[in-house]
Design an enzyme around this catalytic site. Sequence first.
Site, PDB file in Angstrom:
ATOM      1  N   ARG A 195      -7.844  -5.458  -0.342  1.00  0.00           N
ATOM      2  CA  ARG A 195      -7.806  -4.638   0.864  1.00  0.00           C
ATOM      3  C   ARG A 195      -8.262  -3.220   0.515  1.00  0.00           C
ATOM      4  O   ARG A 195      -7.651  -2.553  -0.314  1.00  0.00           O
ATOM      5  CB  ARG A 195      -6.375  -4.607   1.417  1.00  0.00           C
ATOM      6  CG  ARG A 195      -6.228  -3.680   2.600  1.00  0.00           C
ATOM      7  CD  ARG A 195      -4.831  -3.702   3.206  1.00  0.00           C
ATOM      8  NE  ARG A 195      -4.809  -2.717   4.281  1.00  0.00           N
ATOM      9  CZ  ARG A 195      -3.939  -1.717   4.385  1.00  0.00           C
ATOM     10  NH1 ARG A 195      -2.976  -1.571   3.488  1.00  0.00           N
ATOM     11  NH2 ARG A 195      -4.024  -0.854   5.364  1.00  0.00           N
ATOM     12  N   HIS A 250      -8.196   4.647   7.485  1.00  0.00           N
ATOM     13  CA  HIS A 250      -7.072   4.938   6.586  1.00  0.00           C
ATOM     14  C   HIS A 250      -7.016   6.453   6.407  1.00  0.00           C
ATOM     15  O   HIS A 250      -7.155   6.985   5.314  1.00  0.00           O
ATOM     16  CB  HIS A 250      -7.229   4.208   5.249  1.00  0.00           C
ATOM     17  CG  HIS A 250      -5.938   3.986   4.522  1.00  0.00           C
ATOM     18  ND1 HIS A 250      -5.472   2.736   4.166  1.00  0.00           N
ATOM     19  CD2 HIS A 250      -4.978   4.857   4.098  1.00  0.00           C
ATOM     20  CE1 HIS A 250      -4.298   2.853   3.532  1.00  0.00           C
ATOM     21  NE2 HIS A 250      -3.987   4.136   3.479  1.00  0.00           N
ATOM     22  N   GLU A 300      -0.986   2.479   9.260  1.00  0.00           N
ATOM     23  CA  GLU A 300       0.240   3.272   9.438  1.00  0.00           C
ATOM     24  C   GLU A 300       0.107   4.407  10.451  1.00  0.00           C
ATOM     25  O   GLU A 300       0.180   5.585  10.102  1.00  0.00           O
ATOM     26  CB  GLU A 300       0.705   3.854   8.091  1.00  0.00           C
ATOM     27  CG  GLU A 300       0.966   2.787   7.047  1.00  0.00           C
ATOM     28  CD  GLU A 300       1.601   3.351   5.765  1.00  0.00           C
ATOM     29  OE1 GLU A 300       1.840   4.565   5.692  1.00  0.00           O
ATOM     30  OE2 GLU A 300       1.855   2.561   4.846  1.00  0.00           O
ATOM     31  N   ASN A 321       3.491  -2.614   6.298  1.00  0.00           N
ATOM     32  CA  ASN A 321       3.672  -1.935   5.010  1.00  0.00           C
ATOM     33  C   ASN A 321       5.141  -1.560   4.891  1.00  0.00           C
ATOM     34  O   ASN A 321       5.675  -0.885   5.766  1.00  0.00           O
ATOM     35  CB  ASN A 321       2.855  -0.644   4.931  1.00  0.00           C
ATOM     36  CG  ASN A 321       1.355  -0.900   4.946  1.00  0.00           C
ATOM     37  OD1 ASN A 321       0.920  -2.050   4.911  1.00  0.00           O
ATOM     38  ND2 ASN A 321       0.589   0.168   4.988  1.00  0.00           N
ATOM     39  N   TYR A 351       8.210  -0.230   2.062  1.00  0.00           N
ATOM     40  CA  TYR A 351       8.515   0.253   0.719  1.00  0.00           C
ATOM     41  C   TYR A 351      10.002   0.420   0.466  1.00  0.00           C
ATOM     42  O   TYR A 351      10.495   0.164  -0.600  1.00  0.00           O
ATOM     43  CB  TYR A 351       7.841   1.611   0.475  1.00  0.00           C
ATOM     44  CG  TYR A 351       6.345   1.546   0.323  1.00  0.00           C
ATOM     45  CD1 TYR A 351       5.783   1.462  -0.942  1.00  0.00           C
ATOM     46  CD2 TYR A 351       5.495   1.574   1.422  1.00  0.00           C
ATOM     47  CE1 TYR A 351       4.403   1.407  -1.111  1.00  0.00           C
ATOM     48  CE2 TYR A 351       4.121   1.516   1.264  1.00  0.00           C
ATOM     49  CZ  TYR A 351       3.574   1.438   0.002  1.00  0.00           C
ATOM     50  OH  TYR A 351       2.226   1.381  -0.170  1.00  0.00           O
ATOM     51  N   GLU A 385       1.056  -3.692   2.368  1.00  0.00           N
ATOM     52  CA  GLU A 385       1.330  -2.738   1.285  1.00  0.00           C
ATOM     53  C   GLU A 385       2.766  -2.879   0.866  1.00  0.00           C
ATOM     54  O   GLU A 385       3.664  -2.997   1.694  1.00  0.00           O
ATOM     55  CB  GLU A 385       1.128  -1.271   1.710  1.00  0.00           C
ATOM     56  CG  GLU A 385      -0.292  -0.825   1.766  1.00  0.00           C
ATOM     57  CD  GLU A 385      -0.425   0.653   2.148  1.00  0.00           C
ATOM     58  OE1 GLU A 385       0.497   1.443   1.829  1.00  0.00           O
ATOM     59  OE2 GLU A 385      -1.453   0.996   2.744  1.00  0.00           O
TER      60      GLU A 385
END
Length: 855
Positions: A79, A124, A169, A306, A308, A352
């Site tokens: 990606r 992005h 995002e 995504n 985290y 991600e």
Amino acid sequence: DDFHYGNFPEGFKWSVSTSAYQIEGGWNADGKGESIWDTFSHTPGKIANNETGDVACDSYHKVKEDVNLVKMLGVQQYRFSISWSRIFPDGTTSYVNQAGVDYYNSLIDSLLKIGVEPVVTLYHWDLPQALEDIGGLLNETVVDRFNEYADFCFKTFGNRIKFWITFNEPYVITWLGYGIGVFAPGINSSPGEAPYQAAHNIIKAHAKAYRTYEKFYKGKQGRIGMTMSTEWAEPKDPNNPSDVEAADRFLQSILGWFAHPIFKNGDYPEVVKKQVNERRTQSRLPVFTDAEKVEIAGTADFFAINGYTSRLLVFNLVHPTPDWLQIVPWGMRRLLNWLDREYGHPTIYITENGVGTSDATVDDQIRVNFYKAYINEALKAQQLDGVDLRGYTAWSLMDNFEWNSGYGPRFGLFEVDFNDAMRPRTPKRSSIYYNQLIRNNGFPLLQRDERITGDFPLNFIWATATSSYQVQHYVNIRIMFNLYNDGTNGDVACDSYHKFDVDIELLSSMGVSHYRFSLSWPRILPSGNRTTINHAGIAYYHALIDGLLAAGIEPMVTLYHWDLPNALQEEFGGWVSPDIQDLFVEYVDICFKEFGPKVKRWITFNEPWGNGVKAYKAAHNMILSHATAWRIYDTQFRWKQLGKVSIALSSDWYEPADTASTSDLEAAIRATDFRLGWFAHPIYLTGDYPEKMKTQVAKKRTPSRLPVFTDAEKVEIAGTADFFAINGYTSRLVTYQDKSTWPPMFNLVHRQEPIPGAIQATPDWLQIVPWGMRRLLNWLDREYGHPTVYITENGVGTSDATVDDQIRVNFYKAYINEALKAQQLDGVDLQGYTAWSLMDNFEWNSGYGPRFGLF
Ligand SMILES: *[C@@H]1O[C@H](CO)[C@@H](O)[C@H](O)[C@H]1NC(C)=O
Ligand SMILES: *[C@@H]1O[C@H](CO)[C@@H](O)[C@H](O)[C@H]1NC(C)=O
Ligand SMILES: *[C@@H]1O[C@H](CO)[C@@H](O)[C@H](O)[C@H]1NC(C)=O
């Protein structure tokens, strides 16, 4: 936190990701236009150390190198993002920069050549500066500009791209770029309006591009969606409805803000509308027309997320965190489940997930652990919860420009040297781990870790253990060390001196057949010799033993569990002096006489192993004392008492780092000799220390620090144990190393490390390695002539005082299963198992911190 073994479904997509501005460099190369990130990073004070992405990883010039990294990982997808201003320097279709098109064509074609599917993000974060100059994402005309750019990319690259992401995002773009202004374009003048306006245009731009794709390309090409992000929000108190509501509102206002229009009804979540509009009479949340809602709803072919980290939500308060990334693997599973339920069981791709480190090391065990734990949680969501998870993407392929943090945080699977103009890439430990995970397509259960079913033999000893100083109450007895850490000591401990009847009830309730405890030498002989005998102490042990026998529990008694009478330490230095031997034998003789008629299993010493310059002398005296004690029992007591006497030795299992390497194997054996063989070799084999240990210690110094047994002593020592008592908790990985290491006295030519991937428990030295127990038992069996073995200690500590100790349940389940394998599959003569410990107690120099208890 349990580990779950299993594989992802066939066809699961393993991927790795980057973004254009973070890696490409070539910021003005070959006609590229400026983006808002060029402008932002060129503005002093915006980025840590005023760093820029001007060169970054220089990926613009390193297609071949990057594709090689991707190939090494073995991923199915890569990606990356297209830099809008590299294709359209002023953001509009008025001029196409062919060099930019060529660069992406070359990247795409190289990926396809190695069988890797490109996943392309169109936006992005690097908006062309020319568009920013006329309002950027705040100007509604950006919707058409984005659509034209996307259309061009579909037309130009789409014949080879099966997987498109419009925006990455949007929450981060809008809040950090247009709310607090720490990201480009750095707008923070109207945080109550600008982020909502930018988000509104992003959603419309996304929807328009989606419809273009749907209409003209989809049939012949692939799929398209948007990548959204959120932290998992965990209610601080799940039983408090307002905390639960706060957590839900958090998810709705970060993720639902974008996902609700796209996956549900084309409009913002009601809770978000209410919340934003409540703050002011004039609504700041822009409104979609009915036609727009129809256009927006349903514009994603999959859910790209995504994730985290996680945070704890309390009503009206988001817990502030200094650094945004805390490692919370289980939050990933909960987030995936929430998406699944909230958005109607969509197909999900994790686009991600990863962790940054502050240093540039390639030895990134923390990242290995991170991926292992997070991907395992993803597997649980897929396998146990039925979430339709189809792919996982690691962030990031290599260390890169981490936005306003510059080159500080390192997220890469490959290290990049930013001080070298060539920007060399080096594999990190994590890249090798990730590759292995991909080849296995998850976590197949190794045969090594498979559980077996079966029963231990009849009459198997099930025991639990304590030691006197750790649990009893020391009245009127001076102890040499009575100050630990924060002033805690064992003066009262568990007060078992006054509560032994309660202890016996606990033991009965567990159904153990044996209880291993120790006698306190100074409780029986306060000055260490026969001059004073403390009859209260003797009475206490009689009462304990009688109570146990009455409850059907047999005592297994340790004579020395570390609490030397202080008088003897002061008089002649305790164990370092040969004077101690006679006194120990006197003490033991009294114990055999007093308690021997009722005690059938004795342990002379618990874990005589020690460290430090005097350890060799002390060990020498302990071995001789043990041997004499055993001989006295054998000649004077055994015929009438019919018991058994041994010594409890401790050892880690020492696993060679490379089992094919002779020097690693030798290093592992040497490590075992210095730990276990030191005592077991004289007692179970020759009466003398292991040959290799003698040579090794002699090498360090002349004369050798290792004392020498006389021939008569050797004869006295050999064969002085009626069973093998082993305390085992953990394992270490051993690598041969051609130089002296700590501790210097041992001159060990090996290095010890934790077993990779093992769960870290409390205290620090304890990693959970169940299979090490089986190997240790097999080693004993072979090395010491198939002895009868009792495990006399095994257990795990926790740092908190909870009674909900699932980690301990898992520990015992796994370790005892390995013991069962040794007994049933390997033929080890294992006849007993002892859990350490009956109850939380005084954990030596760690005080009352680590909790090892079953109670
Ligand atoms: C960044 O640049 C500004 C302006 O030149 C300067 O004042 C500041 O000290 C620089 N910061 C660092 C960390 O070099
Ligand atoms: C929005 O963009 C258009 C051109 O696309 C421009 O005419 C207009 O002035 C811009 N609006 C603002 C507020 O900058
Ligand atoms: C026993 O220990 C006490 C106190 O240390 C000492 O005074 C005494 O002399 C010792 N007795 C013998 C027989 O060693």
